[in-house]
Design an enzyme around this catalytic site. Structure first.
Site, PDB file in Angstrom:
ATOM      1  CG  HIS A 118      -2.104   0.903   1.040  1.00  0.00           C
ATOM      2  ND1 HIS A 118      -2.060   2.240   1.370  1.00  0.00           N
ATOM      3  CD2 HIS A 118      -3.345   0.673   0.540  1.00  0.00           C
ATOM      4  CE1 HIS A 118      -3.232   2.792   1.088  1.00  0.00           C
ATOM      5  NE2 HIS A 118      -4.033   1.867   0.598  1.00  0.00           N
ATOM      6  N   PRO A 119       0.516   2.236  -0.832  1.00  0.00           N
ATOM      7  CG  PRO A 119      -0.373   3.449  -2.629  1.00  0.00           C
ATOM      8  CD  PRO A 119      -0.599   2.208  -1.787  1.00  0.00           C
ATOM      9  CB  CYS A 120      -1.093   5.135   2.820  1.00  0.00           C
ATOM     10  SG  CYS A 120      -0.529   3.859   3.961  1.00  0.00           S
ATOM     11  CE  LYS A 121       2.084   5.659   7.683  1.00  0.00           C
ATOM     12  NZ  LYS A 121       1.963   6.779   8.630  1.00  0.00           N
ATOM     13  CG  HIS A 122       4.863   4.245  -1.258  1.00  0.00           C
ATOM     14  ND1 HIS A 122       5.190   3.446  -0.187  1.00  0.00           N
ATOM     15  CD2 HIS A 122       4.396   3.409  -2.222  1.00  0.00           C
ATOM     16  CE1 HIS A 122       4.927   2.186  -0.487  1.00  0.00           C
ATOM     17  NE2 HIS A 122       4.449   2.132  -1.718  1.00  0.00           N
TER      18      HIS A 122
END
Length: 341
Positions: free
Chosen positions: A288-292
């Protein structure tokens, strides 16, 4: 407590307890899956009302425009030929922001070890943003990469200290280079002289030379797996997003449980879940890219503080180094060195 003296009765009670625990675990897992689906549905709906940025915000927010993603992808495929651009599997899966032949990036990579095998003697450290990195002991395992923490802790003066990413060395590529170099290594054993003392010295010298040689063993392929890795542009978070799907060495698809064996426990079923790969329309493991964007922005700031700079075209190399903390046994190529100081 009479049943403790009755083996049969104790076994029945034990089975009932174990069954109850499993039932609770399955219920909790189903609940989490349901919440994940609701969340993902909300994201898909939101995507219809948001559009990717047209002007660069990479330095300010750590996000990419579609054109910047293409630029970074072109750089990745040029520097690392194991990566290539791929079209969508069907017209209905095309993303309108990208050319037909550049819908996502793809690489098939080997995975020779399970996470549990390399974690036996490996220390972990949680880093900022919920990421976990492993120490150099990880690099002592055949298929592992050396990973150090990406972001440091605040010091006693509350001044932020950020430690640079160590160049991640993949043993898969090191072994290949070492095997190629072995053909050029020749150990000449000196003929012993007549005098016993000289013979002893010659034998000792030969032993010393042999000890200096690096023993390169062929990797054990009995546990070999292969993964299809793909990187797409997330049209909600405006960052790269990784999807992966695994196969046995015979080419049979892995089960979901088997694929989770190759994910660090801290992320399995949390930030790594099964989602639909948008360019293919099939369910795959997704990071999941929420922190990228948050972590990329942190690294961009770190480079600036140390007099350096991370360019947009380097973003996927930095991104793949971060992802290696989640899938350390997958031996994909991102061998370009980037200095942050």
């Amino acid at each position: 407590f009479f049943f403790f003296n009755d083996t049969a009765t104790t076994e029945i009670y034990t089975e009932q307890i174990v069954g109850s625990v499993r039932c609770v675990q399955e219920t909790v897992l189903q609940f989490l899956v349901m919440i994940s689906k609701i969340y993902q549905t909300g994201i898909e709906v939101a995507k219809k009302f948001v559009t990717p940025p047209e002007k660069t915000q990479f330095a300010e927010k750590g996000i990419l425009t579609p054109q910047e993603f293409i630029l970074a992808g072109d750089q990745l495929t040029t520097m690392c030929p194991s990566w290539c651009w791929k079209p969508a599997s069907d017209d209905k899966y095309k993303c309108k922001y990208f050319p037909d032949d550049k819908q996502y990036l793809y690489a098939r990579v080997p995975c020779s070890q399970r996470i549990r095998d390399i974690m036996q003697n490996t220390n972990e450290q949680e880093i900022e943003g919920g990421w976990t990195a492993t120490d150099d002991q990880l690099g002592s395992k055949p298929a592992a990469k050396k990973i150090k923490k990406v972001i440091g802790d605040d010091d006693s003066d509350q001044e932020e200290k950020v430690k640079v990413i160590q160049n991640v060395k993949k043993d898969y590529f090191e072994k290949k280079a070492a095997n190629d170099d072995d053909d050029d290594v020749i150990v000449v054993k000196k003929k012993p002289q007549a005098a016993p003392t000289q013979q002893d010295q010659a034998q000792q010298q030969v032993q010393q030379e042999e000890q200096k040689m690096v023993s390169v063993q062929e990797p054990d392929i009995s546990f070999q797996r292969y993964y299809d890795l793909s990187i797409v542009y997330d049209t909600y978070f405006f960052t790269p997003r990784v999807y992966l799907f695994g196969y046995t060495k015979e080419g049979q698809p892995l089960t979901q449980e088997q694929m989770l064996e190759d994910i660090m426990d801290e992320y399995a079923n949390k930030t790594v879940t099964f989602e639909v790969q948008p360019a293919l329309g099939v369910s795959q493991l997704s990071i999941h890219p929420c922190k990228h964007a948050e972590v990329l922005k942190k690294l961009i700031d770190t480079a600036v503080e140390h007099g350096g700079k991370i360019e947009v075209h380097q973003s996927l190399f930095v991104f793949l180094k971060l992802i290696s903390a989640i899938i350390p046994t997958m031996e994909y190529d991102f061998t370009v060195d980037i200095s942050l100081n």
